[in-house]
Motif scaffolding. Structure first.
Motif, PDB file in Angstrom:
ATOM      1  N   UNK A 132     -11.913  -2.383   3.852  1.00  0.00           N
ATOM      2  CA  UNK A 132     -10.893  -3.408   4.093  1.00  0.00           C
ATOM      3  C   UNK A 132     -11.199  -4.116   5.405  1.00  0.00           C
ATOM      4  N   UNK A 133     -11.024  -5.428   5.414  1.00  0.00           N
ATOM      5  CA  UNK A 133     -11.248  -6.174   6.656  1.00  0.00           C
ATOM      6  C   UNK A 133     -10.087  -5.942   7.624  1.00  0.00           C
ATOM      7  N   UNK A 134      -8.956  -5.468   7.100  1.00  0.00           N
ATOM      8  CA  UNK A 134      -7.851  -5.032   7.969  1.00  0.00           C
ATOM      9  C   UNK A 134      -7.901  -3.527   8.020  1.00  0.00           C
ATOM     10  N   UNK A 135      -7.952  -2.972   9.238  1.00  0.00           N
ATOM     11  CA  UNK A 135      -8.103  -1.513   9.350  1.00  0.00           C
ATOM     12  C   UNK A 135      -6.986  -0.784   8.593  1.00  0.00           C
ATOM     13  N   UNK A 136      -5.757  -1.270   8.755  1.00  0.00           N
ATOM     14  CA  UNK A 136      -4.616  -0.671   8.064  1.00  0.00           C
ATOM     15  C   UNK A 136      -3.782  -1.791   7.446  1.00  0.00           C
ATOM     16  N   UNK A 137      -3.997  -2.085   6.171  1.00  0.00           N
ATOM     17  CA  UNK A 137      -3.185  -3.136   5.553  1.00  0.00           C
ATOM     18  C   UNK A 137      -1.700  -2.764   5.603  1.00  0.00           C
ATOM     19  N   UNK A 138      -0.821  -3.748   5.819  1.00  0.00           N
ATOM     20  CA  UNK A 138       0.609  -3.441   5.894  1.00  0.00           C
ATOM     21  C   UNK A 138       1.185  -3.086   4.521  1.00  0.00           C
ATOM     22  N   UNK A 139       2.371  -2.460   4.535  1.00  0.00           N
ATOM     23  CA  UNK A 139       2.979  -1.944   3.299  1.00  0.00           C
ATOM     24  C   UNK A 139       3.143  -3.035   2.245  1.00  0.00           C
ATOM     25  N   UNK A 140       3.476  -4.277   2.689  1.00  0.00           N
ATOM     26  CA  UNK A 140       3.767  -5.309   1.687  1.00  0.00           C
ATOM     27  C   UNK A 140       2.557  -5.618   0.804  1.00  0.00           C
ATOM     28  N   UNK A 141       1.353  -5.391   1.325  1.00  0.00           N
ATOM     29  CA  UNK A 141       0.139  -5.624   0.536  1.00  0.00           C
ATOM     30  C   UNK A 141       0.137  -4.693  -0.684  1.00  0.00           C
ATOM     31  N   UNK A 142       0.542  -3.433  -0.456  1.00  0.00           N
ATOM     32  CA  UNK A 142       0.554  -2.453  -1.553  1.00  0.00           C
ATOM     33  C   UNK A 142       1.700  -2.748  -2.524  1.00  0.00           C
ATOM     34  N   UNK A 199       3.032  -5.716  -3.055  1.00  0.00           N
ATOM     35  CA  UNK A 199       2.650  -6.916  -3.800  1.00  0.00           C
ATOM     36  C   UNK A 199       1.661  -6.562  -4.910  1.00  0.00           C
ATOM     37  N   UNK A 200       0.717  -5.692  -4.595  1.00  0.00           N
ATOM     38  CA  UNK A 200      -0.262  -5.248  -5.596  1.00  0.00           C
ATOM     39  C   UNK A 200       0.429  -4.577  -6.774  1.00  0.00           C
TER      40      UNK A 200
END
Ligand SMILES: C[S@@+](CC[C@H](N)C(=O)[O-])C[C@H]1O[C@@H](n2cnc3c(N)ncnc32)[C@H](O)[C@@H]1O
Length: 221
Positions: free
Chosen positions: A137-147, A149-150
């Motif tokens: 991931x280009x973001x070390x820790x993607x935020x919760x909303x990414x998950x 939204x997925x």
């Protein structure tokens, strides 16, 4: 490590349910070695990959630190040529060598990847293969909303594929507090970090980016 154990113990049942449906272990199956004596799965979770490998190898060992995951593996996926052990990947105590060493979505939990890689190299037979797949991931820790939204985006496709009840259970797991707490404490490497680290550790390895995952294949000469 205690936090990781606790987090996986807490989600083990739902994690297994979801991975049984969504599982895609084809990267490993497409990279099987020529020799098919012994295989080792590092961070085997509930044993899905161990089970698949048991059809191709004489013996398969799965190691993990989560008792709950290992309990599910033992109950649901224990052909006679498989063994599950509660063992830390950073302190492996294993007898004999292997033809295939695999690890799926576990390496981002390790503190000292170079040390683990060195040990896995010594555990491989000549001609054996090490195949790792882990999050990129280009973001070390993607935020919760990414998950979240997925999970929303996948909900309708999951209904079509697995039926409404199963899709709801997948959605509930992927948006549950315990799962989101876990994934938002994960730290992932970027594509460039993968290349820098693994070109140094395993100079002739092959790296393959597949969406959220990075695959690494190394053969011992
Ligand atoms: C995301 S799960 C993946 C499970 C399995 N490989 C799969 O693909 O279904 C990560 C697993 O790594 C295990 N794990 C984390 N740190 C570990 C360590 N230091 N040694 C062994 N297993 C570890 C966790 O307990 C968990 O079962």
């Amino acid at each position: 490590m205690q936090t990781t154990i606790h987090q996986f113990n807490r989600v083990a049942e739902e994690y297994d349910f979801v991975n049984t449906l969504l599982n895609d272990y084809s990267f490993f199956m497409n990279n099987l070695p020529v020799q098919t004596g012994r295989a080792l799965d590092v961070g085997c979770g509930s044993g899905i990959l161990v089970n698949e490998l048991s059809a191709h190898f004489g013996e398969v060992i799965g190691i993990d630190i989560s008792d709950e995951m290992l309990e599910i593996a033992t109950v649901k996926r224990q052909p006679s040529n498989t063994t599950y052990l509660n063992m830390d990947a950073e302190n492996l105590v294993l007898v004999g060598k292997f033809d295939f060493i695999v690890s799926r979505t576990t390496f981002h939990h390790l503190n000292d990847i170079p040390k683990v890689i060195r040990q896995l190299q010594t555990l491989l037979n000549d001609g054996g293969k090490l195949v790792i797949l882990d999050n990129v991931s280009e973001r070390e820790t993607p935020p919760a909303y990414v998950y979240v939204a997925g999970a929303v985006i996948e909900f309708i496709p999951h209904i079509r594929k697995f039926g409404f009840r199963n899709a709801v259970r997948i959605f509930n797991h992927q948006t549950s507090r315990s799962w989101l707490e876990h994934v938002t404490s994960d730290k992932y490497k970027s594509e460039q970090q993968y290349h820098e680290l693994y070109r140094r550790l395993l100079p002739d390895c092959r790296l393959q980016k597949m969406g959220w995952a990075m695959g690494i294949v190394w053969e011992k000469q």
